[in-house]
Enzyme design. Structure first.
Site, short mmCIF file in Angstrom:
data_model
loop_
_atom_site.label_atom_id
_atom_site.label_comp_id
_atom_site.label_asym_id
_atom_site.label_seq_id
_atom_site.Cartn_x
_atom_site.Cartn_y
_atom_site.Cartn_z
N THR A 102 0.88 -1.17 0.00
CA THR A 102 0.00 0.00 0.00
C THR A 102 0.91 1.21 0.00
OG1 THR A 102 -1.70 -1.18 1.24
CG2 THR A 102 -1.83 1.22 1.20
N LYS A 177 -7.24 1.00 -2.88
CA LYS A 177 -6.84 0.51 -1.56
C LYS A 177 -6.99 1.59 -0.49
CE LYS A 177 -5.18 -1.86 1.82
NZ LYS A 177 -3.84 -2.47 1.88
N LYS A 245 0.75 4.94 8.30
CA LYS A 245 1.28 5.27 6.97
C LYS A 245 0.15 5.37 5.96
CE LYS A 245 2.37 1.98 4.46
NZ LYS A 245 1.73 1.10 3.45
#
Length: 304
Positions: A102, A177, A245
């Protein structure tokens, strides 16, 4: 093993919690595999099964027709993909470079652009489903990049996941995502707050959980992570550090799109607070302990 699969050489960079299981499925499907991990010991189970170890991402690129990466942060993605010793530096024209981490949609597009300069197809294919999905090959996979690259990747992706969505140009897999992570941020609030409420109200929490998990309040997070919360199991299926993140990438994209998502912003603040208190290496389900502390309560494991 089919002759077709014998002739397609795969490379894999990053054999952590997710990557190790995903590589195993590719090997089970009959693909020859070259692997690299900065900590070589993490790739040892694959090497013991017959995978070839590589000394660098560049070496993986030179040995492979299709290279996959699954690493932690965008800086890592950039280094192992297009850095001086990255996979692209060793890859031949006609090969495919696919990042399954990701990461940043902008970075994914830039990797695809640089790959195209070498006649390599750059793809992004992040996944959702966590450690359980990786182990059981039930991941959902969002794919961005050129359609021919998607067609080349599809048999490999089908060995690792159950649902696969082609999202469009390079970077669009990452966008899909990140939208998923927005949903996860909201679900974590609902699961944790409802369990905490049930416990404080004096309910039989396990019985309550059993019933709501199959009703309108049910979700994969409620069933899987809710069970871990009741067990007091905060071991990482997905690290808090990594979720922070992801939320940072979401908020970066929100600023670019002039979009305000208060729930994502609040989740980012809460998880960052946990990180500052040394919980970054816990799983995201440890969120329930932070919510309990807001009311000067303590989340206690639920007896079976």
């Amino acid at each position: 093993m089919s002759d077709t699969r014998k002739n397609i050489r795969l490379g894999w960079i990053g054999t952590g919690v997710m990557g190790l299981a995903m590589c195993g499925h590719l090997m089970d499907a009959g693909y020859p595999l070259t692997v690299f991990n900065r900590t070589a010991a993490k790739a040892r189970p694959l090497v013991e099964r017959g995978a070839k170890p590589a000394a660098s991402a560049k070496e993986v690129g030179a040995a492979s027709d299709i290279v996959f990466s699954m690493v932690a942060y965008p800086a890592d993605v950039e280094a192992v993909s297009i850095g001086p010793d990255g996979a692209l530096a060793g890859m031949r024209p006609g090969s495919v470079l696919c990042d399954m981490s990701t990461s940043s949609p902008t970075l994914a597009a830039r990797i695809a652009e640089q790959a195209a300069q070498k006649d390599v197809i750059g793809m992004d294919a992040p996944v959702t489903g966590g450690d359980v999905g990786a182990k059981e090959a039930t991941l959902a996979i969002f794919v961005g990049g050129a359609r021919p690259g998607f067609e080349r990747l599809l048999p490999c992706l089908e060995a690792m996941g159950r649902k696969i969505m082609y999202c469009g140009a390079a970077g669009m897999g990452q966008q899909a995502k990140l939208a998923n992570q927005v949903a996860i941020a909201g679900v974590m609030f609902s699961v944790c707050e409802s369990l905490l409420y049930a416990q404080q109200a004096g309910l039989d929490v396990r019985r309550w959980h059993e019933l709501v998990s199959v009703g309108a309040a049910g979700s994969v997070a409620m069933k899987t992570l809710g069970s871990r919360m009741m067990d007091g199991d905060f071991a990482p299926g997905f690290f808090i550090d990594h979720f922070i993140k992801d939320l940072g990438l979401v908020l970066e994209e929100c600023r670019r799109m002039h979009l305000i998502l208060p729930g994502a912003e609040l989740a980012d603040t809460m998880y960052r607070s946990m990180q500052t208190h040394g919980q970054g290496r816990n799983g995201t389900q440890a969120f329930i302990s932070a919510l309990a502390e807001l009311s000067a309560k303590a989340w206690a494991p639920v007896p079976k």
